[in-house]
Design an enzyme around this catalytic site. Structure first.
Site, PDB file in Angstrom:
ATOM      1  N   ASP A 270      -1.821 -18.027  -4.155  1.00 58.74           N
ATOM      2  CA  ASP A 270      -2.614 -18.355  -5.354  1.00 58.74           C
ATOM      3  C   ASP A 270      -3.389 -19.644  -5.147  1.00 58.74           C
ATOM      4  OD1 ASP A 270       0.121 -18.829  -5.247  1.00 58.74           O
ATOM      5  OD2 ASP A 270       0.330 -19.226  -7.370  1.00 58.74           O
TER       6      ASP A 270
ATOM      7  N   ASP B 174      -6.586  -8.314   1.639  1.00 62.58           N
ATOM      8  CA  ASP B 174      -7.632  -7.483   1.038  1.00 62.58           C
ATOM      9  C   ASP B 174      -8.385  -8.293  -0.023  1.00 62.58           C
ATOM     10  OD1 ASP B 174      -9.101  -5.225   0.512  1.00 62.58           O
ATOM     11  OD2 ASP B 174      -7.491  -4.118  -0.457  1.00 62.58           O
TER      12      ASP B 174
ATOM     13  N   TYR C   2       0.841  -1.190   0.000  1.00 61.34           N
ATOM     14  CA  TYR C   2       0.000   0.000   0.000  1.00 61.34           C
ATOM     15  C   TYR C   2       0.883   1.249   0.000  1.00 61.34           C
ATOM     16  CZ  TYR C   2      -3.902  -2.967  -0.078  1.00 61.34           C
ATOM     17  OH  TYR C   2      -4.805  -3.895  -0.521  1.00 61.34           O
TER      18      TYR C   2
ATOM     19  N   ASP D   1     -12.415 -10.391   0.313  1.00 63.78           N
ATOM     20  CA  ASP D   1     -13.578 -10.189  -0.567  1.00 63.78           C
ATOM     21  C   ASP D   1     -14.058 -11.531  -1.115  1.00 63.78           C
ATOM     22  OD1 ASP D   1     -13.562  -7.389  -0.322  1.00 63.78           O
ATOM     23  OD2 ASP D   1     -13.966  -7.088  -2.453  1.00 63.78           O
TER      24      ASP D   1
ATOM     25  N   LYS E  44       3.549 -15.648  -0.177  1.00 61.35           N
ATOM     26  CA  LYS E  44       4.127 -15.879  -1.514  1.00 61.35           C
ATOM     27  C   LYS E  44       5.638 -15.944  -1.338  1.00 61.35           C
ATOM     28  CE  LYS E  44       3.482 -16.178  -6.041  1.00 61.35           C
ATOM     29  NZ  LYS E  44       2.697 -17.256  -6.691  1.00 61.35           N
TER      30      LYS E  44
HETATM   31  P1  NAD Z   1     -17.195  -2.318  -4.089  1.00 57.32           P
HETATM   32  O1  NAD Z   1     -16.756  -3.160  -2.944  1.00 57.32           O
HETATM   33  O2  NAD Z   1     -17.697  -0.961  -3.774  1.00 57.32           O
HETATM   34  O3  NAD Z   1     -18.327  -3.097  -4.936  1.00 57.32           O
HETATM   35  C1  NAD Z   1     -18.115  -4.386  -5.498  1.00 57.32           C
HETATM   36  C2  NAD Z   1     -19.468  -5.046  -5.809  1.00 57.32           C
HETATM   37  O4  NAD Z   1     -20.090  -5.434  -4.571  1.00 57.32           O
HETATM   38  C3  NAD Z   1     -20.451  -4.097  -6.499  1.00 57.32           C
HETATM   39  O5  NAD Z   1     -21.228  -4.837  -7.424  1.00 57.32           O
HETATM   40  C4  NAD Z   1     -21.338  -3.604  -5.374  1.00 57.32           C
HETATM   41  O6  NAD Z   1     -22.637  -3.229  -5.769  1.00 57.32           O
HETATM   42  C5  NAD Z   1     -21.362  -4.817  -4.432  1.00 57.32           C
HETATM   43  N1  NAD Z   1     -21.547  -4.413  -3.039  1.00 57.32           N
HETATM   44  C6  NAD Z   1     -20.630  -3.788  -2.264  1.00 57.32           C
HETATM   45  N2  NAD Z   1     -21.149  -3.534  -1.057  1.00 57.32           N
HETATM   46  C7  NAD Z   1     -22.415  -4.005  -1.069  1.00 57.32           C
HETATM   47  C8  NAD Z   1     -23.467  -4.037  -0.092  1.00 57.32           C
HETATM   48  N3  NAD Z   1     -23.318  -3.522   1.131  1.00 57.32           N
HETATM   49  N4  NAD Z   1     -24.649  -4.596  -0.445  1.00 57.32           N
HETATM   50  C9  NAD Z   1     -24.813  -5.126  -1.657  1.00 57.32           C
HETATM   51  N5  NAD Z   1     -23.860  -5.131  -2.626  1.00 57.32           N
HETATM   52  C10 NAD Z   1     -22.672  -4.575  -2.324  1.00 57.32           C
HETATM   53  O7  NAD Z   1     -15.945  -2.238  -5.086  1.00 57.32           O
HETATM   54  P2  NAD Z   1     -15.602  -1.168  -6.240  1.00 57.32           P
HETATM   55  O8  NAD Z   1     -16.832  -0.890  -7.051  1.00 57.32           O
HETATM   56  O9  NAD Z   1     -14.407  -1.706  -6.899  1.00 57.32           O
HETATM   57  O10 NAD Z   1     -15.153   0.128  -5.462  1.00 57.32           O
HETATM   58  C11 NAD Z   1     -15.914   1.313  -5.370  1.00 57.32           C
HETATM   59  C12 NAD Z   1     -15.128   2.364  -4.624  1.00 57.32           C
HETATM   60  O11 NAD Z   1     -14.917   1.951  -3.275  1.00 57.32           O
HETATM   61  C13 NAD Z   1     -13.740   2.665  -5.198  1.00 57.32           C
HETATM   62  O12 NAD Z   1     -13.523   4.059  -5.155  1.00 57.32           O
HETATM   63  C14 NAD Z   1     -12.787   1.955  -4.247  1.00 57.32           C
HETATM   64  O13 NAD Z   1     -11.517   2.571  -4.204  1.00 57.32           O
HETATM   65  C15 NAD Z   1     -13.526   2.114  -2.950  1.00 57.32           C
HETATM   66  N6  NAD Z   1     -13.203   1.149  -1.889  1.00 57.32           N
HETATM   67  C16 NAD Z   1     -13.236   1.632  -0.624  1.00 57.32           C
HETATM   68  C17 NAD Z   1     -13.061   0.764   0.433  1.00 57.32           C
HETATM   69  C18 NAD Z   1     -13.141   1.327   1.840  1.00 57.32           C
HETATM   70  O14 NAD Z   1     -13.519   2.479   2.046  1.00 57.32           O
HETATM   71  N7  NAD Z   1     -12.809   0.519   2.822  1.00 57.32           N
HETATM   72  C19 NAD Z   1     -12.843  -0.598   0.200  1.00 57.32           C
HETATM   73  C20 NAD Z   1     -12.859  -1.069  -1.106  1.00 57.32           C
HETATM   74  C21 NAD Z   1     -13.058  -0.187  -2.153  1.00 57.32           C
END
Ligand code: NAD
Length: 361
Positions: free
Chosen positions: A222, A246, A136, A250, A189
């Site tokens: 992996d 991270d 990071y 997910d 890794k």
């Molecule tokens: P995301 O995790 O926001 O979404 C990924 C998928 O999961 C999407 O289809 C979304 O609709 C679904 N999803 C996420 N949370 C959900 C919930 N509570 N209920 C139902 N569906 C849900 O990933 P992204 O779209 O790649 O990232 C969006 C933004 O968020 C980017 O700007 C990224 O940098 C940021 N981000 C922030 C954090 C944080 O604040 N901790 C973590 C990851 C990503």
């Protein structure tokens, strides 16, 4: 307990409102005496004030006992997009994790009765992710950023691994495993990152020596992605470095039924931040579709962390955390939940269903 609440971006305000309803219900029932201060941060703040984290917000967080933070749309102002904002385009996650030394990102993933996992298996595991260094680039240098544009065609991204961070994340994982099924899996890794992940494994092996009652094994990252899909039930506590954790978290959370179930805390020695594992989900923002369980469960974990700190209210905090976790399982089983986990409710109504169960029990 004085908590600062930052609603975040995208779905953040919706899931934060639901989480506040749940926290207020838990406070009323268990007498937690929560002092909840909602303060500005994030994209809207950046546009208005030129920074994602106003100094008054940062100062209030430093003076508080904990933080509940909604997801932030960090990619909206990262890199070149954020250049127009200069130093104000800070990533709030990285900022608080680094500045408050919240080294342990604890991300549970479990299946629920009535909700089928895509794997078909029932499982209950926790990913313990190092949070303050690794790949990071915004948090592993004393000054500046660890991504360097060497020429317009060449980028070097540096990964920092330190003995201190390896030792303390390994110790956290074994401490947690002792309260669970007594099994730690270190994910690495070290076949390629021989020095950095070699150091990480040395710390994990040293902790394993100190805990003969805890089973210990190691899996290359992996292969771990495949093992998690194939047999998630084999794992209890998975400890790993920042970026691997991270990504794998997910995966594990989605395998439990939905990313919307991803509760997590970022914990240091003296401070804890509740934060959903997922991002700001711009694709569903403002539609009352987001599952609030992620931030609700994060808040429950924060109350559980507070209980572990001891004191006269520890039992009340532990009971509140347990009641919130039970209410999440109940609404899922009853179908009083959002569509991603098989229900028909919107975000706000699911929050009300959770609050009602906590208040009524
Ligand atoms: P995301 O995790 O926001 O979404 C990924 C998928 O999961 C999407 O289809 C979304 O609709 C679904 N999803 C996420 N949370 C959900 C919930 N509570 N209920 C139902 N569906 C849900 O990933 P992204 O779209 O790649 O990232 C969006 C933004 O968020 C980017 O700007 C990224 O940098 C940021 N981000 C922030 C954090 C944080 O604040 N901790 C973590 C990851 C990503």
């Amino acid at each position: 307990m004085r908590l600062v609440v930052l609603a975040g971006d995208g779905i953040g305000p919706e899931i934060t409102a639901a989480t506040l309803a749940v926290l207020r219900a838990a406070d009323a029932r268990f007498g937690l005496k929560l002092d909840l201060a909602e303060l500005p941060a994030g994209v809207a703040c950046l546009a208005e004030t030129g920074t994602t984290i106003p100094e008054a917000t940062a100062a209030a967080v430093r003076a508080a006992d904990g933080l509940v933070m909604g997801p932030m749309d960090t990619y909206a102002y990262a890199g070149q997009k954020g250049a127009q904002y200069g130093g104000g385009a800070l990533n709030p996650s990285g900022f608080f994790r680094r500045n408050l030394d919240l080294y342990g990102n604890i991300r549970p993933a479990r299946t629920y009765p009535g909700l089928r996992s895509p794997t078909g298996a029932e499982f209950d595991l926790v990913i313990v992710r190092e949070n303050t260094e690794g790949f990071y680039a915004d948090r592993n240098m004393e000054q500046g950023n660890a991504e360097i544009l060497v020429t317009p065609e060449v980028v070097v991204s540096m990964r920092r691994i330190t003995r201190l961070c390896c030792d303390r994340i390994a110790a956290s994982a074994f401490k947690l495993a002792q309260r669970r099924r007594r099994h730690v899996t270190a994910v690495h890794k070290a076949n390629v990152l021989t020095k950095g992940d070699g150091m990480f494994l040395a710390s994990c092996r040293a902790e394993a020596e100190k805990h003969p009652g805890v089973a210990y094994d190691e899996v290359i990252v992996d292969a771990m992605a495949a093992h998690l899909v194939r047999t998630p039930q084999k794992y209890d506590v998975i400890v790993t470095t920042n970026m691997f954790g991270d990504i794998l978290s997910d995966l594990a959370i989605e395998l439990s039924g939905s990313l919307g179930l991803g509760g997590s805390i970022n914990a240091g020695e003296r401070f804890c931040m509740a934060q959903a594992s997922h991002g700001s989900a711009p694709d569903i923002a403002g539609q009352d579709r987001a599952n609030p369980a992620s931030l609700v469960l994060s808040a429950a974990m924060l109350l559980g962390w507070q209980a572990e700190q001891g004191g006269s209210s520890a039992n009340a905090f532990a009971a509140a955390a347990g009641a919130i976790e039970a209410a999440v399982a109940q609404v899922i089983q009853a179908g009083d939940c959002t569509a991603d986990v098989g229900g028909r409710l919107g975000t706000a109504a699911m929050g009300q269903a959770l609050a009602a169960r906590i208040g009524a029990a």
